[in-house]
Design a protein around this motif. Sequence first.
Motif, PDB file in Angstrom:
ATOM      1  N   PRO A  19       3.886   5.501  23.162  1.00 60.40           N
ATOM      2  CA  PRO A  19       4.064   5.713  21.718  1.00 60.40           C
ATOM      3  C   PRO A  19       3.431   7.027  21.275  1.00 60.40           C
ATOM      4  CG  PRO A  19       3.234   3.492  22.179  1.00 60.40           C
ATOM      5  CD  PRO A  19       3.155   4.262  23.457  1.00 60.40           C
ATOM      6  N   GLY A  20       4.128   7.750  20.419  1.00 62.63           N
ATOM      7  CA  GLY A  20       3.576   8.965  19.837  1.00 62.63           C
ATOM      8  C   GLY A  20       3.610  10.187  20.720  1.00 62.63           C
ATOM      9  N   SER A  38       7.380  10.999  19.081  1.00 60.32           N
ATOM     10  CA  SER A  38       6.441  11.063  17.961  1.00 60.32           C
ATOM     11  C   SER A  38       7.165  10.863  16.633  1.00 60.32           C
ATOM     12  CB  SER A  38       5.728  12.415  17.962  1.00 60.32           C
ATOM     13  OG  SER A  38       6.604  13.442  17.495  1.00 60.32           O
ATOM     14  N   LYS A  39       6.394  10.758  15.586  1.00 60.35           N
ATOM     15  CA  LYS A  39       6.957  10.612  14.235  1.00 60.35           C
ATOM     16  C   LYS A  39       7.587  11.911  13.744  1.00 60.35           C
ATOM     17  CE  LYS A  39       2.528  11.634  11.996  1.00 60.35           C
ATOM     18  NZ  LYS A  39       1.480  11.121  11.079  1.00 60.35           N
ATOM     19  N   ASP A  91      11.739   4.548  16.645  1.00 64.04           N
ATOM     20  CA  ASP A  91      10.468   3.846  16.464  1.00 64.04           C
ATOM     21  C   ASP A  91       9.378   4.561  17.257  1.00 64.04           C
ATOM     22  OD1 ASP A  91       8.339   2.159  16.176  1.00 64.04           O
ATOM     23  OD2 ASP A  91       9.312   0.388  17.034  1.00 64.04           O
ATOM     24  N   THR A 143       6.315   4.025  17.377  1.00 66.31           N
ATOM     25  CA  THR A 143       5.234   3.140  17.820  1.00 66.31           C
ATOM     26  C   THR A 143       5.606   2.369  19.083  1.00 66.31           C
ATOM     27  OG1 THR A 143       5.996   1.221  16.528  1.00 66.31           O
ATOM     28  CG2 THR A 143       4.595   2.833  15.404  1.00 66.31           C
ATOM     29  N   LYS A 144       6.809   2.592  19.590  1.00 60.46           N
ATOM     30  CA  LYS A 144       7.324   1.805  20.720  1.00 60.46           C
ATOM     31  C   LYS A 144       7.067   2.520  22.050  1.00 60.46           C
ATOM     32  CE  LYS A 144      11.731   0.125  22.611  1.00 60.46           C
ATOM     33  NZ  LYS A 144      13.212   0.047  22.400  1.00 60.46           N
ATOM     34  N   THR A 145       6.663   1.760  23.060  1.00 65.41           N
ATOM     35  CA  THR A 145       6.668   2.258  24.434  1.00 65.41           C
ATOM     36  C   THR A 145       8.107   2.179  24.934  1.00 65.41           C
ATOM     37  OG1 THR A 145       4.407   1.518  24.860  1.00 65.41           O
ATOM     38  CG2 THR A 145       5.825   1.913  26.782  1.00 65.41           C
TER      39      THR A 145
END
Length: 385
Positions: free
Chosen positions: A248-249, A331-332, A339, A341-343
């Motif tokens: 995530p990210g 990333s955002k 998403d 926040t998702k792996t």
Amino acid sequence: MPLVTYQQTRPWAIALAHAVETKMMPPWFADPRYGRFADDPSLTESQITTLSAWANAGAPPGDERNAPPPRKWTDGWNIPQPDLVVKMPAPVRIPAQGEIEYTYEIVPTRFAEDRWVQMAEFRPGSPAHVHHAVVYIRPPDSTWLRHAPVGEPFTASTLKDPLEQREAHETTSDLLLVYAPGSSPDAWPETMAKFVPAGSDLVFQMHYTSNGAADQDQTSIGIVFSKSLPKQRVITLQLNNHALIIPPGADDFRVEVQGTLPNDATLLSLFPHMHLRGKRFEYDVVHDDGTVEVLLRVNYHFHWQLSYRLADPRLLKAGTKLRAIAWYDNSKNNPHNPDPTKTVTWGDQTSDEMMVGFFDVAVPAAMDKWKFFERNRPPSIEMEN
């Protein structure tokens, strides 16, 4: 919007100038420092300057007496009139919402003799819903999907045989054609073609995405056969890495795969494929002394998945080490990211990811894929095919 006439184009002059100045149009994402490609549509700096000056001057119409004759656009197929059009026998119903499992249709060719395909074009019945597609050549002695229905849509989950459910995405069959939005038809020189054995089936593997409107798709492909026996056979290979795990990210996550060519082959084209988190993709030759030669580096754009055809086909000797590297932005800051926040792992849907480096090579006409992969000793890393 149409941009065929002056009246249609003038309102968009400033936007057009911005698009060419930032080199978003014409769509071409190869780093100009590496390689030369026959299908590069990029404008020259002089052409960009001319268009920008025209837009900044208020987009004047010019003297109509100096206008060129109206452009005659292709009507129908972009390849010459096909010798054969193969259409999926049954339409596939596409729902308005939700994820759609890969859909297959098997179409018998009923070829009484071996055929050589010099050109092929993919024509989706519902272009807005076709995320990508692959048409496989299933020879008559293949056991792949042998218990699946013929001439009607099916998915892996609808198959009764658990083994075939697992193997639906796994095949060593040759690829006739790969399609994604922005890709061009295959058109090989007269001395090259793809081989379809007598009695083969064509297996359409369709990835559809919903977009809020229900529809149906009945895709066709147009085929032009070689007029004479070609000297070389074109086969489509791939370097891929199914083991990717993107945290995530992560905004520049690197995934790599490497393989060794078992026999001499002439490299013709490169076609990278990722999903919405794709950021960059690179093909390299890794020389024995450790130096790296970049063949292609692409600033990846999911909505324009292009094939990059070498201006000068490149002979690669047996033992050549090819490497593919992909970078992902989870990333955002990635506006296409479903998403952050998702792996993210390998998967069929656009919310998952893929890492596939397709590439076309030419080999002697008598050499099939099995012969191509014969070598004296197994490599430490196998090349996917």
